[in-house]
Design a protein around this motif. Structure first.
Motif, PDB file in Angstrom:
ATOM      1  N   UNK A  59     -16.114   3.279   6.559  1.00  0.00           N
ATOM      2  CA  UNK A  59     -16.008   3.332   5.114  1.00  0.00           C
ATOM      3  C   UNK A  59     -14.890   4.226   4.597  1.00  0.00           C
ATOM      4  N   UNK A  60     -14.118   4.837   5.494  1.00  0.00           N
ATOM      5  CA  UNK A  60     -13.006   5.692   5.074  1.00  0.00           C
ATOM      6  C   UNK A  60     -11.820   4.838   4.646  1.00  0.00           C
ATOM      7  N   UNK A  61     -11.042   5.360   3.699  1.00  0.00           N
ATOM      8  CA  UNK A  61      -9.861   4.654   3.209  1.00  0.00           C
ATOM      9  C   UNK A  61      -8.612   5.250   3.841  1.00  0.00           C
ATOM     10  N   UNK A  62      -7.765   4.366   4.338  1.00  0.00           N
ATOM     11  CA  UNK A  62      -6.479   4.759   4.919  1.00  0.00           C
ATOM     12  C   UNK A  62      -5.373   4.016   4.187  1.00  0.00           C
ATOM     13  N   UNK A  63      -4.207   4.663   4.131  1.00  0.00           N
ATOM     14  CA  UNK A  63      -3.047   4.076   3.466  1.00  0.00           C
ATOM     15  C   UNK A  63      -1.867   4.039   4.431  1.00  0.00           C
ATOM     16  N   UNK A  64      -1.182   2.924   4.443  1.00  0.00           N
ATOM     17  CA  UNK A  64      -0.004   2.790   5.282  1.00  0.00           C
ATOM     18  C   UNK A  64       0.148   1.339   5.687  1.00  0.00           C
ATOM     19  N   UNK A  65       1.119   1.040   6.464  1.00  0.00           N
ATOM     20  CA  UNK A  65       2.153   1.958   6.930  1.00  0.00           C
ATOM     21  C   UNK A  65       3.342   1.984   5.981  1.00  0.00           C
ATOM     22  N   UNK A  66       4.096   3.075   6.071  1.00  0.00           N
ATOM     23  CA  UNK A  66       5.412   3.089   5.448  1.00  0.00           C
ATOM     24  C   UNK A  66       6.387   2.556   6.500  1.00  0.00           C
ATOM     25  N   UNK A  67       7.663   2.611   6.221  1.00  0.00           N
ATOM     26  CA  UNK A  67       8.668   2.178   7.189  1.00  0.00           C
ATOM     27  C   UNK A  67       9.627   3.341   7.408  1.00  0.00           C
ATOM     28  N   UNK A  68       9.580   3.915   8.590  1.00  0.00           N
ATOM     29  CA  UNK A  68      10.489   4.999   8.976  1.00  0.00           C
ATOM     30  C   UNK A  68      11.361   4.468  10.112  1.00  0.00           C
ATOM     31  N   UNK A  69      12.600   4.105   9.800  1.00  0.00           N
ATOM     32  CA  UNK A  69      13.495   3.559  10.813  1.00  0.00           C
ATOM     33  C   UNK A  69      13.892   4.663  11.788  1.00  0.00           C
TER      34      UNK A  69
END
Length: 154
Positions: free
Chosen positions: A79-89
């Motif tokens: 039930x935890x919320x996670x955010x991602x992914x970003x893009x790190x080249x």
């Protein structure tokens, strides 16, 4: 020998491609044969929501960004919320084993900006670094093909 070859070796696909293309080149008399595709790496960082309940009961996908799908919201089995992914080249990586998979806390500001576009009530200090993964890419940062994950040739 084979008529078709599917290389799905992930982070090490470039090594398999180099072996296959090298074998083909040794048999070829055509100097204009294409070289093995180069591989690029994009690190995707994730942050976890803490100290605030997420308002979502389903996945949230924003408008995609170059190289990725944008910072989206997911809900894990607990039930935890996670955010991602970003893009790190990542530049200059030869061996994928040398990639640092720690999440740089200084990337949080860009996460707050991205998340607040679809959830303005995100509290300050509500995100903590969680985990990271690597996506092999078929084109470099800035390329019109930068979202490409696959190469089909032949």
């Amino acid at each position: 020998s084979c008529d078709n070859l599917v290389n799905c070796a992930g982070l090490f696909a470039h090594e398999i491609s180099a072996m296959v293309y090298g074998s083909l080149m040794s048999l070829s008399t055509n100097e204009n044969e294409a070289a093995a595709p180069k591989q690029y790496f994009a690190k995707g960082n994730y942050y976890k929501l803490e100290g605030q309940k997420g308002p979502f009961s389903h996945l949230i996908y924003p408008v995609p960004e170059p190289g990725g799908l944008g910072v989206h919201a997911t809900i894990d089995l607990g039930g935890s919320t996670r955010f991602g992914p970003d893009v790190e080249w990542l530049e200059g990586i030869v061996n994928p084993d040398d990639i640092d998979l720690s999440v740089d806390p200084s990337r949080a500001d860009s996460f707050y900006d991205a998340i607040r576009k679809y959830w303005p009530k995100l509290h300050d200090n509500g995100l903590v670094p969680d985990y990271a993964g690597i996506r092999p890419k078929s084109a470099p940062k800035g390329s019109s093909q930068a979202s490409g994950d696959f190469v089909i040739s032949g």
